[in-house]
Design an enzyme around this catalytic site. Structure first.
Site, mmCIF file in Angstrom:
data_model
loop_
_atom_site.group_PDB
_atom_site.id
_atom_site.type_symbol
_atom_site.label_atom_id
_atom_site.label_comp_id
_atom_site.label_asym_id
_atom_site.label_seq_id
_atom_site.Cartn_x
_atom_site.Cartn_y
_atom_site.Cartn_z
ATOM 1 N N ARG A 25 130.061 -12.961 93.057
ATOM 2 C CA ARG A 25 129.700 -14.292 92.557
ATOM 3 C C ARG A 25 130.422 -14.612 91.263
ATOM 4 O O ARG A 25 130.897 -15.727 91.043
ATOM 5 C CB ARG A 25 128.176 -14.368 92.368
ATOM 6 C CG ARG A 25 127.427 -14.447 93.696
ATOM 7 C CD ARG A 25 125.979 -14.010 93.536
ATOM 8 N NE ARG A 25 125.186 -14.271 94.735
ATOM 9 C CZ ARG A 25 125.195 -13.504 95.834
ATOM 10 N NH1 ARG A 25 125.967 -12.434 95.889
ATOM 11 N NH2 ARG A 25 124.436 -13.811 96.867
ATOM 12 N N ASP A 317 119.523 -4.342 102.617
ATOM 13 C CA ASP A 317 120.593 -3.339 102.715
ATOM 14 C C ASP A 317 120.057 -1.916 102.575
ATOM 15 O O ASP A 317 120.794 -0.947 102.792
ATOM 16 C CB ASP A 317 121.669 -3.611 101.656
ATOM 17 C CG ASP A 317 122.379 -4.937 101.925
ATOM 18 O OD1 ASP A 317 122.416 -5.366 103.094
ATOM 19 O OD2 ASP A 317 122.874 -5.558 100.974
HETATM 20 C C1 S3P Z 1 124.248 -10.483 100.235
HETATM 21 C C2 S3P Z 1 123.218 -10.924 101.009
HETATM 22 C C3 S3P Z 1 122.712 -10.175 102.168
HETATM 23 C C4 S3P Z 1 123.115 -8.712 102.109
HETATM 24 C C5 S3P Z 1 124.575 -8.552 101.801
HETATM 25 C C6 S3P Z 1 124.908 -9.189 100.458
HETATM 26 C C7 S3P Z 1 124.714 -11.337 99.131
HETATM 27 O O1 S3P Z 1 123.256 -10.751 103.343
HETATM 28 O O2 S3P Z 1 122.822 -8.068 103.323
HETATM 29 O O3 S3P Z 1 124.915 -7.185 101.735
HETATM 30 O O4 S3P Z 1 125.442 -10.844 98.247
HETATM 31 O O5 S3P Z 1 124.353 -12.506 99.103
HETATM 32 P P1 S3P Z 1 122.592 -12.048 104.043
HETATM 33 O O6 S3P Z 1 122.715 -13.197 103.120
HETATM 34 O O7 S3P Z 1 123.413 -12.241 105.298
HETATM 35 O O8 S3P Z 1 121.180 -11.651 104.335
#
Ligand code: S3P
Length: 429
Positions: A25, A317
């Site tokens: 981000r 995760d």
């Molecule tokens: C993440 C959100 C999650 C997570 C991924 C990282 C993120 O995915 O599983 O490892 O950085 O916004 P989802 O938004 O698909 O749930």
């Protein structure tokens, strides 16, 4: 293939590399800031390298200085950036592809986001659809709504969007477009997901308002100029998690992880571990823009628990690790409301259950989760991590409690999130 059996207790005080989700981000939002952003302890994850390829393709100046990253932002007008040259390779990183889609929805020219075959199987319409309704031209060129994604940026208008799946990536894609859109953009989520984007946008000067609606939250923002950040990225809780799980499992262990992110939207594993009878203390030492501190964990016998759908995003995760912990916990642990696990780098429900069974665990896959009954002594065997870093780390932890040699296929992929994981684990023993 690694042999991690004959584990001794883990007694250590350590740090883990910078948080991957926050690093993605920070690098992408830094593009929209006017001036130089400095990101200290930028994640070394392979996935974050993919995010830097987005900056490179756009001609955004950036560079590494040890563990730090600097980015010369081009501002919301995209002055000095150029349309991407060639296709942008997002590797295996879903976060790169989905968040970059939001950023590029207002960028000059046409961008094509592509990646490793594993990423090209994952659903991308979930970001394409809201971005189109904001006015961007976004096409998922793979069959059935998958990447490559072709995005032609243009003027955007704000939308009010209710998330159809609890996904921080989708929320963030809409917010990254929203910060560049006319009018108000808002995202409604009924189950809270990680809020790193909201915190970072606020810290960069954007007006972000969070209100309660229909039992959930509405996050609203207006087009804003962003200030560059001076950010220290906390350690990645998701990288600390396998070490925490290992310490919870191995008799006599006492592990401290310092400087680790403690954002409650990420630390569901600690709440679940607490319900299982785990012995730990988490102390927050600072909180702006992200809470961080120290976690100290000691071994205790564990009991089964139920993981509820509304807490799933806070440990999405870490759920493979919950499966491993559950093999050593008394009773039946059930995880529900986690169908999203089937859409990650691999089908993590199928892969986890198969790997645990190969080691003698009593585990069963459900459409939206899994059930594990313990305690079961794990034996040696072969597990296939399906080229998925989270499964690879979970099986490495299982290997520590197995009675003989465990071979994990696909360990090479741990670098997607935690380069040096195996070395860190071996150094603890
Ligand atoms: C993440 C959100 C999650 C997570 C991924 C990282 C993120 O995915 O599983 O490892 O950085 O916004 P989802 O938004 O698909 O749930």
């Amino acid at each position: 293939m690694n042999d991690l059996t004959e584990a001794r207790p883990i007694k250590a005080s350590l740090r883990v590399p910078g948080d991957k989700a926050i690093s993605h981000r920070a690098a992408l939002l830094a593009v929209l800031a006017e001036g130089r952003t400095t990101i200290r302890s930028f994640s070394p994850a392979g996935d974050c390298e993919a995010t830097l390829r987005v900056l490179r393709a756009l001609g955004v100046r950036h560079g590494r200085d040890g563990e730090d990253l600097w980015v010369e932002g081009v501002g919301g007008e995209w002055r000095g950036a150029h349309p991407p040259e060639g296709h942008i390779d997002c590797g295996r990183s879903g976060t790169t592809m989905r968040l970059a889609a939001g950023l590029l929805a207002a960028a000059p020219g046409t961008s094509v986001l592509t990646g490793h075959p594993q990423l090209l199987r994952r659903p991308m319409e979930r970001v394409a659809e809201p971005l189109r309704s904001m006015g961007a031209d976004v096409r998922s060129e793979g069959g059935g709504g998958t990447a490559p994604l072709t995005i032609t940026g243009g003027p955007l208008r704000g939308i009010r969007y209710r998330l159809p799946v609890a996904s921080a990536q989708v929320k963030s894609a809409v917010l990254f477009a929203g910060i560049q859109a006319d009018g108000t953009t808002s995202v409604i989520e009924t189950i809270p997901t990680r809020d790193h984007s909201e915190r970072m946008l606020s810290a960069m000067g954007a007006g972000v308002r969070v209100t309660t609606v229909d039992g959930g939250a509405e996050i609203a923002l207006e087009r804003s100029a962003l200030r560059p950040l001076e950010l220290l990225v906390p350690g990645d809780f998701s990288s600390a998690a396998p070490l925490i799980a290992a310490a919870a499992l191995l008799r006599g262990s006492d592990l401290s992880v310092r400087g680790v992110g403690l954002n409650p939207t990420r630390t569901g594993l600690l709440r679940v571990l607490g319900r299982m009878g785990g012995d730990f203390i988490a102390e927050t030492a600072g909180s702006h823009p992200e809470p961080w501190g120290e976690v100290r964990v000691r071994h205790q016998p564990l009991a089964a628990t139920a993981v509820r759908p509304e807490e799933v995003p806070s440990l999405i995760d870490e759920l493979p690790l919950v499966g491993v912990l559950a093999t050593q916990a008394g009773g039946t642990t059930e995880v529900r409301g986690a169908a999203e696990l089937r859409l990650k780098e691999s089908d993590r429900i199928g892969g986890l259950v198969e790997g645990l069974r190969a080691l003698g665990a009593e585990a069963e896959a459900l459409e939206d989760g899994f059930v594990v009954t313990g305690p079961t002594p794990l034996r040696g065997g072969r597990c296939d991590a399906l080229d998925d870093h989270r499964l690879a780390m979970a099986f490495a932890v299982a290997a520590l409690v197995a009675s003989s040699r465990v071979e994990v296929k696909g360990m090479g992929f741990v670098g997607d999130s935690f380069p040096g994981f195996i070395e860190s684990l071996e150094a603890l023993r």
